[in-house]
Motif scaffolding. Structure first.
Motif, mmCIF file in Angstrom:
data_model
loop_
_atom_site.group_PDB
_atom_site.id
_atom_site.type_symbol
_atom_site.label_atom_id
_atom_site.label_comp_id
_atom_site.label_asym_id
_atom_site.label_seq_id
_atom_site.Cartn_x
_atom_site.Cartn_y
_atom_site.Cartn_z
ATOM 1 N N GLY A 145 39.772 29.740 43.121
ATOM 2 C CA GLY A 145 40.480 29.035 42.059
ATOM 3 C C GLY A 145 41.298 29.977 41.199
ATOM 4 O O GLY A 145 42.420 29.668 40.796
ATOM 5 N N ALA A 146 40.752 31.167 40.930
ATOM 6 C CA ALA A 146 41.470 32.163 40.139
ATOM 7 C C ALA A 146 42.718 32.659 40.870
ATOM 8 O O ALA A 146 43.781 32.839 40.267
ATOM 9 C CB ALA A 146 40.553 33.335 39.816
ATOM 10 N N ALA A 147 42.595 32.881 42.189
ATOM 11 C CA ALA A 147 43.733 33.360 42.976
ATOM 12 C C ALA A 147 44.851 32.318 43.007
ATOM 13 O O ALA A 147 46.033 32.648 42.825
ATOM 14 C CB ALA A 147 43.286 33.708 44.388
ATOM 15 N N VAL A 148 44.486 31.054 43.240
ATOM 16 C CA VAL A 148 45.500 29.990 43.264
ATOM 17 C C VAL A 148 46.092 29.800 41.875
ATOM 18 O O VAL A 148 47.309 29.614 41.709
ATOM 19 C CB VAL A 148 44.890 28.672 43.773
ATOM 20 N N GLY A 149 45.235 29.861 40.837
ATOM 21 C CA GLY A 149 45.737 29.735 39.467
ATOM 22 C C GLY A 149 46.734 30.823 39.123
ATOM 23 O O GLY A 149 47.737 30.574 38.437
ATOM 24 N N LEU A 150 46.488 32.036 39.594
ATOM 25 C CA LEU A 150 47.412 33.138 39.359
ATOM 26 C C LEU A 150 48.756 32.871 40.041
ATOM 27 O O LEU A 150 49.814 33.143 39.461
ATOM 28 C CB LEU A 150 46.811 34.444 39.873
ATOM 29 N N LEU A 151 48.714 32.318 41.244
ATOM 30 C CA LEU A 151 49.952 31.986 41.945
ATOM 31 C C LEU A 151 50.730 30.888 41.219
ATOM 32 O O LEU A 151 51.966 30.893 41.193
ATOM 33 C CB LEU A 151 49.644 31.534 43.376
ATOM 34 N N VAL A 152 50.007 29.947 40.638
ATOM 35 C CA VAL A 152 50.668 28.890 39.854
ATOM 36 C C VAL A 152 51.365 29.496 38.645
ATOM 37 O O VAL A 152 52.512 29.138 38.327
ATOM 38 C CB VAL A 152 49.643 27.827 39.411
ATOM 39 N N PHE A 303 49.278 39.741 46.935
ATOM 40 C CA PHE A 303 48.823 40.565 45.815
ATOM 41 C C PHE A 303 47.924 39.801 44.840
ATOM 42 O O PHE A 303 47.114 40.410 44.136
ATOM 43 C CB PHE A 303 50.031 41.128 45.055
ATOM 44 N N ALA A 304 48.071 38.491 44.776
ATOM 45 C CA ALA A 304 47.217 37.708 43.874
ATOM 46 C C ALA A 304 45.750 37.882 44.254
ATOM 47 O O ALA A 304 44.877 38.056 43.390
ATOM 48 C CB ALA A 304 47.612 36.230 43.926
ATOM 49 N N THR A 305 45.477 37.855 45.561
ATOM 50 C CA THR A 305 44.114 38.048 46.029
ATOM 51 C C THR A 305 43.648 39.480 45.807
ATOM 52 O O THR A 305 42.476 39.718 45.484
ATOM 53 C CB THR A 305 44.020 37.686 47.526
ATOM 54 N N THR A 306 44.548 40.436 45.958
ATOM 55 C CA THR A 306 44.202 41.835 45.698
ATOM 56 C C THR A 306 43.644 41.996 44.289
ATOM 57 O O THR A 306 42.616 42.648 44.075
ATOM 58 C CB THR A 306 45.431 42.748 45.857
ATOM 59 N N LEU A 307 44.323 41.390 43.329
ATOM 60 C CA LEU A 307 43.897 41.481 41.931
ATOM 61 C C LEU A 307 42.529 40.837 41.724
ATOM 62 O O LEU A 307 41.649 41.407 41.061
ATOM 63 C CB LEU A 307 44.943 40.824 41.027
ATOM 64 N N VAL A 308 42.322 39.664 42.314
ATOM 65 C CA VAL A 308 41.043 38.962 42.169
ATOM 66 C C VAL A 308 39.904 39.788 42.773
ATOM 67 O O VAL A 308 38.834 39.934 42.162
ATOM 68 C CB VAL A 308 41.113 37.573 42.834
ATOM 69 N N PHE A 309 40.129 40.335 43.958
ATOM 70 C CA PHE A 309 39.093 41.140 44.607
ATOM 71 C C PHE A 309 38.773 42.401 43.808
ATOM 72 O O PHE A 309 37.611 42.803 43.696
ATOM 73 C CB PHE A 309 39.523 41.518 46.018
ATOM 74 N N VAL A 311 39.058 42.879 40.560
ATOM 75 C CA VAL A 311 38.300 42.497 39.364
ATOM 76 C C VAL A 311 36.846 42.212 39.730
ATOM 77 O O VAL A 311 35.913 42.647 39.042
ATOM 78 C CB VAL A 311 38.937 41.264 38.687
ATOM 79 N N ALA A 312 36.644 41.488 40.839
ATOM 80 C CA ALA A 312 35.277 41.179 41.279
ATOM 81 C C ALA A 312 34.511 42.452 41.630
ATOM 82 O O ALA A 312 33.321 42.585 41.300
ATOM 83 C CB ALA A 312 35.322 40.234 42.480
ATOM 84 N N LEU A 313 35.172 43.392 42.280
ATOM 85 C CA LEU A 313 34.535 44.662 42.619
ATOM 86 C C LEU A 313 34.125 45.436 41.368
ATOM 87 O O LEU A 313 33.027 45.997 41.293
ATOM 88 C CB LEU A 313 35.476 45.514 43.471
ATOM 89 N N LEU A 314 35.003 45.459 40.398
ATOM 90 C CA LEU A 314 34.698 46.168 39.152
ATOM 91 C C LEU A 314 33.508 45.533 38.441
ATOM 92 O O LEU A 314 32.654 46.235 37.882
ATOM 93 C CB LEU A 314 35.924 46.168 38.240
ATOM 94 N N LEU A 315 33.432 44.208 38.468
ATOM 95 C CA LEU A 315 32.306 43.528 37.841
ATOM 96 C C LEU A 315 30.991 43.889 38.536
ATOM 97 O O LEU A 315 29.975 44.145 37.881
ATOM 98 C CB LEU A 315 32.513 42.013 37.881
ATOM 99 N N LEU A 316 31.017 43.915 39.868
ATOM 100 C CA LEU A 316 29.804 44.258 40.604
ATOM 101 C C LEU A 316 29.396 45.710 40.372
ATOM 102 O O LEU A 316 28.203 46.042 40.386
ATOM 103 C CB LEU A 316 30.005 44.020 42.101
ATOM 104 N N LEU A 317 30.380 46.575 40.166
ATOM 105 C CA LEU A 317 30.081 47.993 39.990
ATOM 106 C C LEU A 317 29.593 48.328 38.584
ATOM 107 O O LEU A 317 28.733 49.192 38.410
ATOM 108 C CB LEU A 317 31.324 48.833 40.314
ATOM 109 N N PHE A 318 30.129 47.627 37.578
ATOM 110 C CA PHE A 318 29.873 48.069 36.214
ATOM 111 C C PHE A 318 29.067 47.101 35.352
ATOM 112 O O PHE A 318 28.621 47.469 34.276
ATOM 113 C CB PHE A 318 31.207 48.371 35.510
#
Length: 329
Positions: A145-152, A303-309, A311-318
């Motif tokens: 949903g975040a990736a599609v929302g970013l594209l919108v 690139f929209a998915t790149t950004l979402v992934f 952010v998710a990676l950073l959340l899991l790491l930190f």
């Protein structure tokens, strides 16, 4: 920052109970997956034969007479592609058939490796498996949903309503559930724990190797690109890290399944280059914005998915992991 060495997964690892060479184990794993997948694809071949009888008969007759033309081969390949990826039955056969991969992996872990399934991140008490899967599923839905929302927001996609068949959507949901579990068990369960060995190998190397192989498995998909490869590898790192944090593949499988289901059946977008048939919504990519949308490969190639992934990676790491209460047996 989360340390992979603190993962509960490492505590379940154990040396393999057989003394076969690495080459032998690779051949056996590929053989088990090939045989079980071949059995699962029999319905697909039956579907292809019934739906394209004239084309197939013409090709076989040409082979028998030694008069096969390039046009015959081209027509047969195009018909096969359209039948398998452009029809509900073809897509369902592909998705449900991945259950055979789970079977092949179970046989490999139990018979070839001589290990319990818990050592490959699969077997766990239902009380933890189900909530883990559902939490991962929710994360996958929110991420899509975040990736599609970013594209919108970028005005790279227009969203409309679609008239997907409810029964077909339910069958596809089960299919994506099977596929997500199959791929996560193979890449994050069997291969990741294989690369980890008995736990003394570098976990980051093991994580990167499994993610890289996962990305390579998508090379032949329609619309594949360098950015698509990087994004698929990021997804592999993401689900691998989730497997490390949770100690099993259930959350990763839930995330994988709902990401794919939401992409294809909620938003009507190609799933890693594979066409979709029925969906709740319809997303049309704006021409000229392929770098953002991913084009024919789908949203994973943009690139929209790149950004979402990321952010998710950073959340899991930190984001600190919640301490669990001791379990009284």
């Amino acid at each position: 920052m989360y340390s992979l060495s603190d993962s509960p997964l490492l505590g379940r690892l154990m040396p393999r109970q057989t003394r076969y060479s690495t080459a032998h184990r690779v051949v056996v794993l590929l053989g088990m997956i090939f045989v079980t997948d071949f059995i699962a694809t029999i319905p697909m071949y039956m579907l292809f034969t019934s739906a394209t009888g004239d084309t197939l008969r013409a090709l076989l007759q040409g082979v028998a007479n030694g008069s096969v033309s390039e046009q015959m081969y081209t027509e047969a390949i195009m018909t096969l592609s359209e039948t398998m990826s452009g029809s509900v039955a073809g897509i369902l056969c592909c998705l449900w058939g991945t259950a055979a991969t789970i079977g092949g992996c179970v046989l490999f872990v139990r018979l070839e490796e001589g290990k319990p399934l818990s050592a490959a991140g699969l077997s766990e008490r239902p009380k933890r498996a189900v909530p883990g899967y559902l939490a991962g599923a929710l994360a996958g839905l929110l991420m899509m949903g975040a990736a599609v929302g970013l594209l919108v927001l970028l005005k790279a996609v227009t969203v409309g309503r679609a008239n997907g068949n409810l029964l077909v959507l339910c069958l596809l949901a089960v299919g994506y559930g099977i596929q997500g579990m199959a791929e996560e068990f193979l890449f994050r369960g069997v291969l990741l724990t294989w690369f980890l060995g008995d736990g003394r190998r570098n976990p980051w190397i093991a994580l990167t190797l499994s993610a890289g192989l996962f990305a390579l498995a998508h090379v032949g998909n329609n619309g594949f690109s360098i950015l698509a490869f990087l994004n698929i590898m990021l997804f592999g790192l993401l689900t691998g890290l989730l497997t490390f944090r949770t100690g099993s593949v259930y959350a990763a499988a839930g995330l994988h399944s709902l990401w794919n289901f939401a992409e294809g059946c909620v938003f009507g977008i190609s799933v890693s280059g594979l066409a979709t048939t029925d969906s709740i919504l319809s997303c049309m990519f704006v021409p000229g914005k392929t770098l953002s949308t991913g084009g024919a490969f789908g949203i994973e190639g943009g690139f929209a998915t790149t950004l979402v992934f990321l952010v998710a990676l950073l959340l899991l790491l930190f984001v600190p992991k919640k301490k669990e209460k001791p379990v009284v047996l």
